[in-house]
Design an enzyme around this catalytic site. Structure first.
Site, PDB file in Angstrom:
ATOM      1  N   ARG A 171      35.333  20.328  33.330  1.00  0.00           N
ATOM      2  CA  ARG A 171      35.527  19.198  32.438  1.00  0.00           C
ATOM      3  C   ARG A 171      35.826  17.965  33.285  1.00  0.00           C
ATOM      4  O   ARG A 171      36.552  18.060  34.284  1.00  0.00           O
ATOM      5  CB  ARG A 171      36.711  19.442  31.490  1.00  0.00           C
ATOM      6  CG  ARG A 171      36.448  20.405  30.363  1.00  0.00           C
ATOM      7  CD  ARG A 171      35.446  19.846  29.345  1.00  0.00           C
ATOM      8  NE  ARG A 171      35.227  20.756  28.244  1.00  0.00           N
ATOM      9  CZ  ARG A 171      34.283  21.711  28.212  1.00  0.00           C
ATOM     10  NH1 ARG A 171      33.454  21.876  29.219  1.00  0.00           N
ATOM     11  NH2 ARG A 171      34.169  22.502  27.159  1.00  0.00           N
ATOM     12  N   GLU A 190      31.504  10.957  28.453  1.00  0.00           N
ATOM     13  CA  GLU A 190      30.127  11.451  28.287  1.00  0.00           C
ATOM     14  C   GLU A 190      29.557  10.893  26.995  1.00  0.00           C
ATOM     15  O   GLU A 190      30.268  10.890  25.989  1.00  0.00           O
ATOM     16  CB  GLU A 190      30.126  12.982  28.255  1.00  0.00           C
ATOM     17  CG  GLU A 190      30.602  13.579  29.577  1.00  0.00           C
ATOM     18  CD  GLU A 190      30.619  15.115  29.584  1.00  0.00           C
ATOM     19  OE1 GLU A 190      30.142  15.731  28.606  1.00  0.00           O
ATOM     20  OE2 GLU A 190      31.115  15.688  30.563  1.00  0.00           O
ATOM     21  N   HIS A 215      25.879  17.427  31.810  1.00  0.00           N
ATOM     22  CA  HIS A 215      26.604  18.518  31.139  1.00  0.00           C
ATOM     23  C   HIS A 215      25.648  19.623  30.673  1.00  0.00           C
ATOM     24  O   HIS A 215      25.513  19.878  29.474  1.00  0.00           O
ATOM     25  CB  HIS A 215      27.436  17.984  29.966  1.00  0.00           C
ATOM     26  CG  HIS A 215      28.596  18.893  29.632  1.00  0.00           C
ATOM     27  ND1 HIS A 215      29.805  18.438  29.204  1.00  0.00           N
ATOM     28  CD2 HIS A 215      28.725  20.238  29.671  1.00  0.00           C
ATOM     29  CE1 HIS A 215      30.624  19.456  28.991  1.00  0.00           C
ATOM     30  NE2 HIS A 215      29.982  20.575  29.273  1.00  0.00           N
TER      31      HIS A 215
END
Ligand code: GLV
Length: 326
Positions: A234, A262, A281
């Site tokens: 993360r 993000e 991601h």
């Protein structure tokens, strides 16, 4: 009357159609990002919520959900959901552990190789019409994984799968975990020593209050010159502004699949640096793994709406709380 179910992400028709047979499916009204207010209104009468990482599920949203029995996220991480608030309200939170271990571990290795062998940079270089001479002895020299000391932070299933893969590459592996967990073929060290001694540090710990900025400015400063930070966990595990300083001065290198914000803003300074490989991601992004994640999330959703125990529950204490409240 069918139970109401809210879905906060686009799903292919073959997944959506069977859901529509079972539930009255609500989605957000437009293509724009779902606002907290609209989400709260949609959530007020639903029994099940199927969601993913991009939409935080806050305590205030959960409080507006009067009939909600289950939040089912298509992810293993649940840091985007206020778990304590869900538990207090007796709402089970389902997630998808297990099925994305290999894909995510593979991607961590891909980033290690991508950074150390300068794969993305070389691709950009060749597309930039720079390859005007043939083989060159000093072209795009990198470093070897087989000669690297790799520090693995966090020994959950993904961290362990990374350790296993690194053994195949002949790397020397250092490990650290919040609770002591010896791993065959790896050397246990304290966290600061892991940062100070590793040529590559790879983060595989869940994001909690304790692990936020585990890759702190001080620890990044301990890393040897030209060392590599890999993050497939993360974004907030890393002090991103400290990392940016280390990358801008070319002291460190990095491979990042996750970010503080993000999507990564298009003017983010990372984008102008050659010594960082950036991915959007995609740790679990293989067709088979995403299929398995959706299957697991649907199983959690159906069980929760039916009032049964959610099979992959991130807050199993919800059952103790609701049993003691009876
Ligand atoms: C991905 O980041 C996940 O938590 O599944």
């Amino acid at each position: 009357m069918k139970p109401k179910c809210l879905i906060t992400l686009e799903l292919p028709d073959d997944i959506r159609a069977p859901l529509e047979q079972r539930y009255e499916v609500l989605t957000w009204p437009g293509p724009e990002r779902l606002s907290e207010q609209v989400l709260g209104e949609l959530l007020s009468a639903t029994e099940g919520l199927l969601c993913a990482l991009s939409k935080p599920i806050s305590a205030s949203l959960l409080n507006s959900a009067k009939a909600l029995k289950v939040v089912s996220t298509i992810s293993v991480g649940v840091d985007h959901i206020d778990l304590a608030a869900a538990t207090r309200k007796g709402i089970a939170v389902g997630h998808t552990p297990g099925v994305l271990v290999d894909s995510t571990a593979d991607l961590a290795l891909a980033l290690m190789l991508g950074v150390t062998r300068r794969v993305a940079e070389a691709d950009r270089w060749i597309r930039g019409a720079n390859w005007t001479q043939g083989w060159q002895s000093d072209l795009l020299l990198g470093t070897d994984l087989s000669q690297a000391k790799v520090g693995v932070v966090g020994l959950g299933p993904i961290g362990q799968a990374v350790v296993k893969r690194l053994a195949g590459f002949g790397a020397r592996v250092l490990v650290w975990n919040r609770t002591y967990r010896p791993v065959e073929g790896a050397e246990w060290v304290e966290l600061d020593a892991l940062f100070a001694e590793s040529d590559i540090v790879t983060l595989h710990t869940a994001l909690t209050e304790d692990t936020q900025h585990i890759a702190s400015r001080a620890r990044l400063a301990m890393m040897p010159d030209r060392a590599v930070l890999i993050n497939t966990g993360r974004g907030p595990l890393v002090d991103e502004s400290a990392l940016l300083d280390e990358l801008s001065s070319a002291r460190l290198r990095a491979g990042l699949d996750v970010f503080q914000v993000e999507p990564l803003p298009i003017d983010h300074p990372f984008l102008s640096l050659d010594n960082v490989v950036l991915l959007p991601h995609v740790g679990s992004a293989t067709a088979a793994t995403r299929h398995a994640m959706v299957a697991r999330a649907l199983g959690n959703l159906h069980a929760g709406i039916a009032g049964e125990r959610v099979p992959f529950c991130a807050n199993p204490e919800v059952y103790r709380v609701s049993a003691s409240a009876r």
